[in-house]
Design an enzyme around this catalytic site. Structure first.
Site, PDB file in Angstrom:
ATOM      1  N   ASP A  68       0.083  -7.693   1.333  1.00 51.01           N
ATOM      2  CA  ASP A  68       0.531  -6.302   1.429  1.00 51.01           C
ATOM      3  C   ASP A  68       2.059  -6.199   1.424  1.00 51.01           C
ATOM      4  OD1 ASP A  68       0.019  -3.583   1.418  1.00 51.01           O
ATOM      5  OD2 ASP A  68       0.080  -3.406   3.599  1.00 51.01           O
ATOM      6  N   GLY A 124      -7.609 -27.034  -3.111  1.00 52.78           N
ATOM      7  CA  GLY A 124      -8.910 -27.245  -3.727  1.00 52.78           C
ATOM      8  C   GLY A 124     -10.031 -27.429  -2.737  1.00 52.78           C
ATOM      9  N   VAL A 125     -10.013 -26.620  -1.657  1.00 53.92           N
ATOM     10  CA  VAL A 125     -11.068 -26.711  -0.649  1.00 53.92           C
ATOM     11  C   VAL A 125     -11.525 -25.311  -0.251  1.00 53.92           C
ATOM     12  CG1 VAL A 125     -10.209 -28.873   0.314  1.00 53.92           C
ATOM     13  CG2 VAL A 125      -9.454 -26.706   1.311  1.00 53.92           C
ATOM     14  N   HIS A 178       0.814  -1.220   0.000  1.00 51.20           N
ATOM     15  CA  HIS A 178       0.000   0.000   0.000  1.00 51.20           C
ATOM     16  C   HIS A 178       0.846   1.268   0.000  1.00 51.20           C
ATOM     17  CE1 HIS A 178       0.508  -0.181   4.500  1.00 51.20           C
ATOM     18  NE2 HIS A 178       0.498   1.131   4.368  1.00 51.20           N
ATOM     19  N   GLY A 232       3.523   6.788   7.887  1.00 45.81           N
ATOM     20  CA  GLY A 232       4.893   6.907   7.372  1.00 45.81           C
ATOM     21  C   GLY A 232       5.788   5.787   7.847  1.00 45.81           C
ATOM     22  N   ASN A 233       5.352   5.076   8.922  1.00 47.11           N
ATOM     23  CA  ASN A 233       6.104   3.922   9.422  1.00 47.11           C
ATOM     24  C   ASN A 233       5.889   2.671   8.567  1.00 47.11           C
ATOM     25  OD1 ASN A 233       6.127   5.073  12.659  1.00 47.11           O
ATOM     26  ND2 ASN A 233       7.850   3.857  11.936  1.00 47.11           N
ATOM     27  N   SER A 234       4.811   2.661   7.801  1.00 47.68           N
ATOM     28  CA  SER A 234       4.500   1.469   7.005  1.00 47.68           C
ATOM     29  C   SER A 234       5.675   1.093   6.109  1.00 47.68           C
ATOM     30  CB  SER A 234       3.261   1.715   6.143  1.00 47.68           C
ATOM     31  OG  SER A 234       2.116   1.843   6.935  1.00 47.68           O
TER      32      SER A 234
END
Length: 478
Positions: free
Chosen positions: A139, A269-270, A109, A211-213
């Site tokens: 992310d 496949g479940v 992001h 801003g820490n992301s």
């Protein structure tokens, strides 16, 4: 960034114990311990500064085209709107250098939809970065700058983390470069946040802010154990509840991007759902650990291995399953082609199966819930149990299309529920019932026959399809 040879916190505590043993007063010992702790924290911070970068992005804002903008008469008086500068939006975030030749991990992001990405290192050098790969499902994003001999973070083992361990969070909140904060791990394996499809977050109380992301979460040895992602906040600022993506997930996604050019995920496949207290009773289980199978893809790995709808997977690859999300994460991280032992609970018995994993291809189809329901039908034969007041009709291809169900199935669709029905609030108009108390329902006659055998105060287990997805529900008198 080289790993410190000794854990700083452990060294600080040991220093205090040794000082006490050497006949220092308690006050003197405490002062030495705190001084050592302070020095060691500063050392970790100094080392980490060189691997944490500032990321600034810009993107052009698309503005609607003015009416008549291509008309010569319009241009004569108003000029060419296309010649005007188009507004740009900018944002700030953080990243971590993970290789000496310029690979950087950050949050998806942070750089999503960016036209330009600028990376600024701790020594104020600036580089244009290109996107190597992005993964919205976790992310995570990987960038590349053209440089050699860069300092790089050392990955720690996020699988061995414990609640209560001291951590440092480093990033660029509000553009304040290389801000470091300290806290502890508040919790592990956090999921159900609704932020990403695959969630296994580390919860921390170290303050992180906008801003820490994309910044680094470090352990007491200065190793990278996570990438700071988001916070829970009612004010927009830190309130002591932050979340980081664990280093193992980061490294798995990054390695897949770099070696295969895409994110490769395992496929079983479940479709699965979590266990509730009601479902535990209905399936005669001892606890809520495990994942309940509600749908199996025809011809998929699970069907070939002999798994069935209604099975509860309790172990996967010799690991006990504590939650549905945990199984989902493990399946995704399993290499395609691997033979995986699984244990299931079926009708009170424990069975062992081996699943040969496939590869998840693209975005799974998810039908949107449809408001339109099938035409009203006469109420089903009156019953004196928890299905009283539920009217159904046979499912047709036309009904499946109206309800947004993109697969063939047989069952009955609920056309109405009376106000006094015990099922009101659990079942909904438009739900497709395909099982009643573990018995298949393929027609209204099946529904009538099975429902007529259910006692007045008996809990009822249903397998339904709602919004294109299968799930088990219980209608209870409790």
């Amino acid at each position: 960034m080289k790993r410190l040879k000794n854990g700083i916190i452990q060294a600080a505590i040991a220093a205090g114990i040794m000082a006490t043993a050497a006949s220092f007063t308690p006050a003197a010992a405490e002062q030495i311990t705190l001084s050592q702790l302070s020095n060691d924290l500063a050392t970790v911070t100094e080392q980490a500064r060189s691997v944490v970068v500032n990321i600034s992005t810009s993107r052009t804002i698309k503005t609607p085209r003015l009416p008549f903008s291509s008309d010569p008469f319009f241009r004569r008086f108003f000029g060419d709107p296309g010649a005007q500068a188009r507004p740009k939006a900018t944002s700030l975030g953080s990243g971590v250098i993970v290789s000496q030749d310029g690979y950087i991990v950050t949050c998806n992001h942070v750089i999503e939809s960016a036209d330009d990405i600028l990376v600024k290192t701790s020594d104020n050098r600036e580089y244009k970065a290109r996107v190597v790969g992005t993964d919205a499902k976790t992310d995570i994003a990987v960038l590349k700058i053209e440089e050699k001999n860069l300092p790089a973070a050392a990955f720690g083992d996020s699988e061995k983390l414990r609640a209560g361990e001291i951590v440092l969070a480093m990033g660029n909140p509000y553009g304040l470069n290389h801000t470091v904060t300290m806290g502890i791990i508040s919790g592990l394996k956090r999921s159900g946040m609704g932020m990403t499809e695959y969630e296994d977050f580390i919860q921390i109380d170290a303050p992180i802010n906008p801003g820490n992301s994309g910044g680094a979460l470090l352990n007491s040895s200065g190793e990278l154990i996570g990438i700071n992602d988001f916070i829970f906040s009612t004010s927009g600022g830190s309130q002591g509840i932050g979340f980081a993506i664990p280093a193992k997930m980061v490294r798995t996604i990054m390695d897949s991007m770099l070696t295969k050019g895409k994110v490769v995920r395992g496929y079983m496949g479940v479709s699965i759902q979590p266990l509730t207290a009601d479902l535990v009773r209905q399936f005669n289980l001892t606890d809520k650990n495990g994942a309940l199978l509600v749908d199996i893809t025809e011809g998929g790995p699970a069907e070939k291995a002999g798994l069935q709808v209604g099975d509860v997977i309790t172990e996967y690859d010799n690991r006990k399953i504590e939650s549905m999300q945990e199984l989902k994460n493990w399946v995704a991280s399993t290499p395609p082609g691997k033979k995986v032992p699984v244990k299931i609970s079926r009708d009170g018995k424990t069975l062992s199966k081996t699943v040969i994993m496939g590869e998840l291809a693209g975005q799974p189809l998810t039908a949107e819930p449809a408001a339109a329901a099938s035409p009203a039908a006469p109420a089903a034969k009156s019953v004196e149990n928890n299905l009283k007041g539920v009217a159904v009709r046979d499912v047709t291809d036309d009904i499946l299309q109206k309800l947004g169900v993109k697969r063939k199935l047989r069952g009955v669709v609920i056309t109405s529920i009376t106000e006094d029905s015990p099922a009101l609030g659990t079942l909904e108009r438009g739900d497709i019932i395909i099982e009643l108390n573990r018995k298949p329902v393929q027609s209204t006659s099946d529904f009538t026959q099975i429902s007529s055998t259910i006692g007045k105060n008996q809990d009822i287990l249903l397998l339904i399809v709602r919004g294109g997805a299968s799930q088990y529900l219980t209608v209870s008198t409790r």
